[in-house]
Design an enzyme around this catalytic site. Structure first.
Site, mmCIF file in Angstrom:
data_model
loop_
_atom_site.group_PDB
_atom_site.id
_atom_site.type_symbol
_atom_site.label_atom_id
_atom_site.label_comp_id
_atom_site.label_asym_id
_atom_site.label_seq_id
_atom_site.Cartn_x
_atom_site.Cartn_y
_atom_site.Cartn_z
ATOM 1 N N SER A 162 16.289 17.850 18.305
ATOM 2 C CA SER A 162 16.052 17.680 19.744
ATOM 3 C C SER A 162 16.786 18.754 20.544
ATOM 4 C CB SER A 162 16.488 16.288 20.207
ATOM 5 O OG SER A 162 17.888 16.119 20.097
ATOM 6 N N ASP A 166 25.360 20.180 19.526
ATOM 7 C CA ASP A 166 24.074 20.597 18.966
ATOM 8 C C ASP A 166 23.425 21.692 19.812
ATOM 9 O OD1 ASP A 166 24.677 18.535 17.264
ATOM 10 O OD2 ASP A 166 22.728 17.556 17.397
#
Length: 402
Positions: free
Chosen positions: A152, A210
């Site tokens: 994502s 991330d």
């Protein structure tokens, strides 16, 4: 008008060391994975903004005038600098955006969240930098979703880079005749900040690790909210294996905390040891040459072995991961879980003197266990702009089929 056809890519990530201990204030090392998400950007039909996400079954198109009107309705809820905070106020999507997209309140399916993140970023970026022109965006990924590999975030980083570029907030650094280009440090910082907002839409309260790995690549040190890129790291070959055993990160994290509270005198030294492994590994990686020889690997392999035992002590192991480690050990390779554990994924170091036959045999044995396996690398570049002609045949084929 946007007149060029280009592609943007961003890497996934794995945690090299520090899983679970990082939640309790210790150091974690996250590294870019050479499995990437690709966004193809091309001029669209006049007055239309289109997005295709074949991996989650999304193909949507909106009238740009309708998006401008929606932005105006949202902006009317706040004044000046408040407008963006209103737009991102509840992190899961304002009722107006959900209503516009036809997404029910509380919907959490990947295709719904991916669509919401796209709309959010289009609306918020255009509110700050000017309208998103009529473009056609298609996103395809080598990364599996829901495996803890930063899929994502790679999506959010690609979106942020593409939307900021077509709005003129950042440059288009790719010159005619070049195959790839990267943005300046200042532009990367802006891309990262918007990618983080996209991650908030999808995950609510992400750490920011991330999207930072997706933006800068290489390796990052994370501790107590502070993210520091490592000076330089070599590209290391690995096997990435998905056991395909589902798990709940929330349950696993809660289990570790419970064990630490119950046995502090036993568990705190384990956490301290994991912290020391992360810090020692950072020193080793930063001292390694760009193309390390086999003698650099034994210490990294020992770190893997010790940390895997520690993670079992924390209670986040799983019989599937034990089996995986046994299989790779039979080929004289060293593995550890990466991420939440309890199943999920593991990484296996491949020293440069590992024969292709040994790698293939290990992959076959892992697949025979019902696992999914990729031969890839860690430590690669972050978000990158590509000419479409420079992409690999596999990526071009995937983008053409989607």
């Amino acid at each position: 008008m946007w007149a060029r056809e280009l592609a943007v890519s961003a890497p996934g990530k794995v945690i090299l060391h520090g899983e679970h201990a990082v939640v309790l204030g210790k150091v974690a090392l996250a590294v870019a994975l050479d499995l990437r998400t690709f966004l193809r950007l091309r001029p669209g039909a006049e007055g239309r903004l289109s997005v295709s996400l074949p991996g989650v079954g999304v193909r949507r198109s909106w009238d740009t005038a309708g998006l401008r009107a929606l932005r105006g309705r949202i902006a009317g809820k706040g004044r000046g600098s408040e407008r963006l905070s209103v737009l991102f106020g509840d992190r899961a999507g304002t009722p107006l955006v959900r209503e516009f997209a036809g997404i029910a309140a509380g919907a959490s399916a990947p295709e719904k969240l991916a669509t919401l993140a796209f709309l959010y970023m289009c609306l918020a970026i255009s509110a700050k930098y000017g309208d998103v022109p009529s473009v056609d965006i298609l996103v395809w990924s080598e990364l599996p979703t829901g495996a803890g590999l930063g899929s994502s975030a790679a999506y959010a980083v690609c979106l942020a880079a593409a939307l900021l570029m077509v709005c003129g907030a950042i440059s288009c650094p790719l010159q005619e005749g070049e195959s790839t280009a990267r943005w300046t440090e200042e532009e990367l910082t802006l891309i990262n900040s918007w990618a983080f907002r996209g991650e908030q839409v999808i995950h609510g309260n992400p750490s920011g690790v991330d999207n930072a790995v997706g933006t800068w690549g290489g390796a990052l040190r994370y501790q107590a909210g502070k993210i520091t890129p490592l000076k330089r790291v070599p590209m290391l070959r690995i096997l990435l294996t998905n056991t395909k055993v589902p798990r709940s990160t929330k349950v696993l994290v809660a289990g570790v905390k419970e064990k630490v509270l119950k046995f502090p005198a036993i568990m705190n030294p384990v956490l301290d040891s994991i912290d020391a492994i992360s810090q020692e590994c950072q020193s080793v990686l930063e001292a390694m040459p760009a193309n390390p020889s086999p003698e650099h690997y034994p210490v990294l392999e020992e770190f893997f072995d010790i940390n895997q035992h520690h993670l079992n002590v924390l209670g986040v192991g799983h019989p599937s991961l034990d089996r995986l480690c046994q299989v790779t050990a039979s080929h004289r390779l060293h593995s550890k879980l990466t991420g939440a554990g309890g199943g999920g994924c593991a990484i296996t170091l491949l020293p440069p003197d590992t024969s292709p036959l040994a790698v293939e045999a290990a992959k076959q044995d892992l697949c025979a266990c019902g696992f999914e396996c990729w031969e890839t690398k860690i430590g690669g570049p972050g978000v990158t702009l590509h000419s479409c002609s420079s992409l690999s045949a596999q990526v071009l084929h995937a983008l053409a089929q989607s």
